[in-house]
Motif scaffolding. Structure first.
Motif, PDB file in Angstrom:
ATOM      1  N   LYS A  30      -9.807 -16.798 -11.219  1.00 55.33           N
ATOM      2  CA  LYS A  30      -8.561 -16.505 -11.530  1.00 55.33           C
ATOM      3  C   LYS A  30      -8.126 -15.736 -10.343  1.00 55.33           C
ATOM      4  N   VAL A  31      -7.063 -16.135  -9.965  1.00 57.44           N
ATOM      5  CA  VAL A  31      -6.361 -15.636  -8.494  1.00 57.44           C
ATOM      6  C   VAL A  31      -5.294 -15.003  -8.635  1.00 57.44           C
ATOM      7  N   SER A  32      -5.030 -13.789  -8.139  1.00 58.35           N
ATOM      8  CA  SER A  32      -4.052 -12.971  -8.011  1.00 58.35           C
ATOM      9  C   SER A  32      -3.504 -12.983  -6.287  1.00 58.35           C
ATOM     10  N   ALA A  33      -2.182 -12.910  -6.080  1.00 63.80           N
ATOM     11  CA  ALA A  33      -1.875 -12.913  -4.803  1.00 63.80           C
ATOM     12  C   ALA A  33      -0.800 -11.820  -4.504  1.00 63.80           C
ATOM     13  N   ALA A  34      -0.884 -11.141  -3.325  1.00 59.72           N
ATOM     14  CA  ALA A  34      -0.278 -10.031  -3.017  1.00 59.72           C
ATOM     15  C   ALA A  34       0.173 -10.417  -1.370  1.00 59.72           C
ATOM     16  N   ALA A  35       1.644 -10.065  -1.130  1.00 57.10           N
ATOM     17  CA  ALA A  35       1.947 -10.061   0.231  1.00 57.10           C
ATOM     18  C   ALA A  35       1.905  -9.104   1.165  1.00 57.10           C
ATOM     19  N   SER A  36       1.193  -7.848   0.467  1.00 52.49           N
ATOM     20  CA  SER A  36       1.197  -6.595   1.436  1.00 52.49           C
ATOM     21  C   SER A  36       0.237  -5.588   0.686  1.00 52.49           C
ATOM     22  N   ALA A  37      -0.210  -4.650   1.480  1.00 56.63           N
ATOM     23  CA  ALA A  37      -0.878  -3.847   0.794  1.00 56.63           C
ATOM     24  C   ALA A  37      -0.417  -3.082  -0.337  1.00 56.63           C
ATOM     25  N   ALA A  38       0.949  -2.779  -0.004  1.00 51.66           N
ATOM     26  CA  ALA A  38       1.677  -2.044  -0.995  1.00 51.66           C
ATOM     27  C   ALA A  38       1.507  -2.804  -2.486  1.00 51.66           C
ATOM     28  N   GLU A  39       1.803  -4.240  -2.520  1.00 57.63           N
ATOM     29  CA  GLU A  39       1.861  -5.128  -3.603  1.00 57.63           C
ATOM     30  C   GLU A  39       0.398  -4.838  -4.348  1.00 57.63           C
ATOM     31  N   PHE A  40      -0.567  -5.129  -3.597  1.00 57.82           N
ATOM     32  CA  PHE A  40      -1.928  -5.004  -3.895  1.00 57.82           C
ATOM     33  C   PHE A  40      -2.416  -3.606  -4.760  1.00 57.82           C
ATOM     34  N   ARG A  41      -1.698  -2.319  -4.026  1.00 60.00           N
ATOM     35  CA  ARG A  41      -2.099  -1.082  -4.580  1.00 60.00           C
ATOM     36  C   ARG A  41      -1.424  -1.056  -5.967  1.00 60.00           C
ATOM     37  N   ALA A  42      -0.118  -1.648  -6.006  1.00 56.39           N
ATOM     38  CA  ALA A  42       0.534  -1.763  -7.268  1.00 56.39           C
ATOM     39  C   ALA A  42      -0.077  -2.423  -8.470  1.00 56.39           C
ATOM     40  N   MET A  43      -0.769  -3.494  -7.910  1.00 56.77           N
ATOM     41  CA  MET A  43      -1.518  -4.380  -8.914  1.00 56.77           C
ATOM     42  C   MET A  43      -2.642  -3.641  -9.387  1.00 56.77           C
ATOM     43  N   MET A  44      -3.268  -3.077  -8.505  1.00 55.95           N
ATOM     44  CA  MET A  44      -4.517  -2.057  -9.018  1.00 55.95           C
ATOM     45  C   MET A  44      -4.125  -0.753  -9.984  1.00 55.95           C
TER      46      MET A  44
END
Length: 242
Positions: A30-44
């Motif tokens: 399963k793969v999730s993609a984020a274009a920035s650290a901010a997007e990844f932090r929001a995902m977490m």
């Protein structure tokens, strides 16, 4: 079925994100993609916590090194860096921050896949192997078939039990664990036997043909195991506990 191992790809290059979402998805993740650290932090923050993160070092805004430093302060999430810099200093800094591995761009997706598997094995998050799934036993239904994972046989609506060879059993387990996902021949070979396909290796095609003869009503017009030309195979049947 066990949940798929979850990989997060954090990179500001859309082409790389799209490539890895497709490639890793075909290899059972399963793969999730984020274009920035901010997007990844929001995902977490939404509770979407992956089993491993692939981080680009050079990103606009917060870079991968800063993000890794943050992750290490709050979790033990495995991290693999992607870096366009070949200098030892940057790689050393990344490893000192707690990264588990790194790969220099441009990279071969197959090499990244191998490194992901190695890190997950070391951290105890390795994808469940077919033999382990089989050892649990139990029954699984798909269509009008009942798959007895202990006895290694499939029973149809007519009540006739059809035994599976070891190779057919492993292949069916993998298909059921990844139902609805297109898996490449290379992925199927790795998931069933732990090795990569070599040029012109048609063993998976032969195994799929044999399995179709045992579970499809019309093997020449399959409805359970569909062929996606150029991509691989997909199990499209509805799967439920037996």
């Amino acid at each position: 079925m066990e949940p798929l191992p979850h990989i997060a790809v954090v990179d500001d290059h859309g082409e790389i994100r799209e490539l890895l979402v497709r490639y890793l998805g075909q290899h059972g993740y399963k793969v999730s993609a984020a274009a920035s650290a901010a997007e990844f932090r929001a995902m977490m923050a939404r509770g979407e916590v992956p089993d491993l993160a692939v981080l680009d070092i050079m990103m606009p805004g917060e870079d991968g090194l800063s993000l890794c430093r943050h992750l290490r302060s709050v979790s033990k999430l495995p991290v693999i860096f992607l870096t366009a810099m070949a200098e030892d200093t940057e790689r050393i800094v990344g490893l000192e921050l707690g990264a588990d591995d790194y790969l220099v761009k441009p990279f071969n997706p197959r090499e990244l896949l191998a490194r992901i598997r190695a890190v997950l094995r070391r951290t105890g998050s390795d994808p469940v192997k077919t033999e382990e799934s089989g050892a649990k036993g139990g029954n699984v239904r798909f269509g009008d078939k009942l798959f007895d994972m202990t006895r290694h046989e499939v029973t149809g609506a007519d009540g006739v039990a059809v035994p599976l060879s070891t190779a057919e059993y492993r292949l069916l387990c993998v298909f059921l664990e990844h139902a609805g996902k297109v898996l490449s021949r290379d992925a199927l070979l790795d998931l069933t036997s732990g090795r990569e396909a070599e040029a012109w290796d048609r063993s998976i095609d032969n195994q799929v043909s044999r399995l179709r003869r045992k579970i499809e009503q019309d093997p020449k017009n399959p409805v359970l195991i569909k062929t996606f030309w150029g991509d691989g195979y997909c199990f499209t049947g509805e799967v439920s506990p037996g």
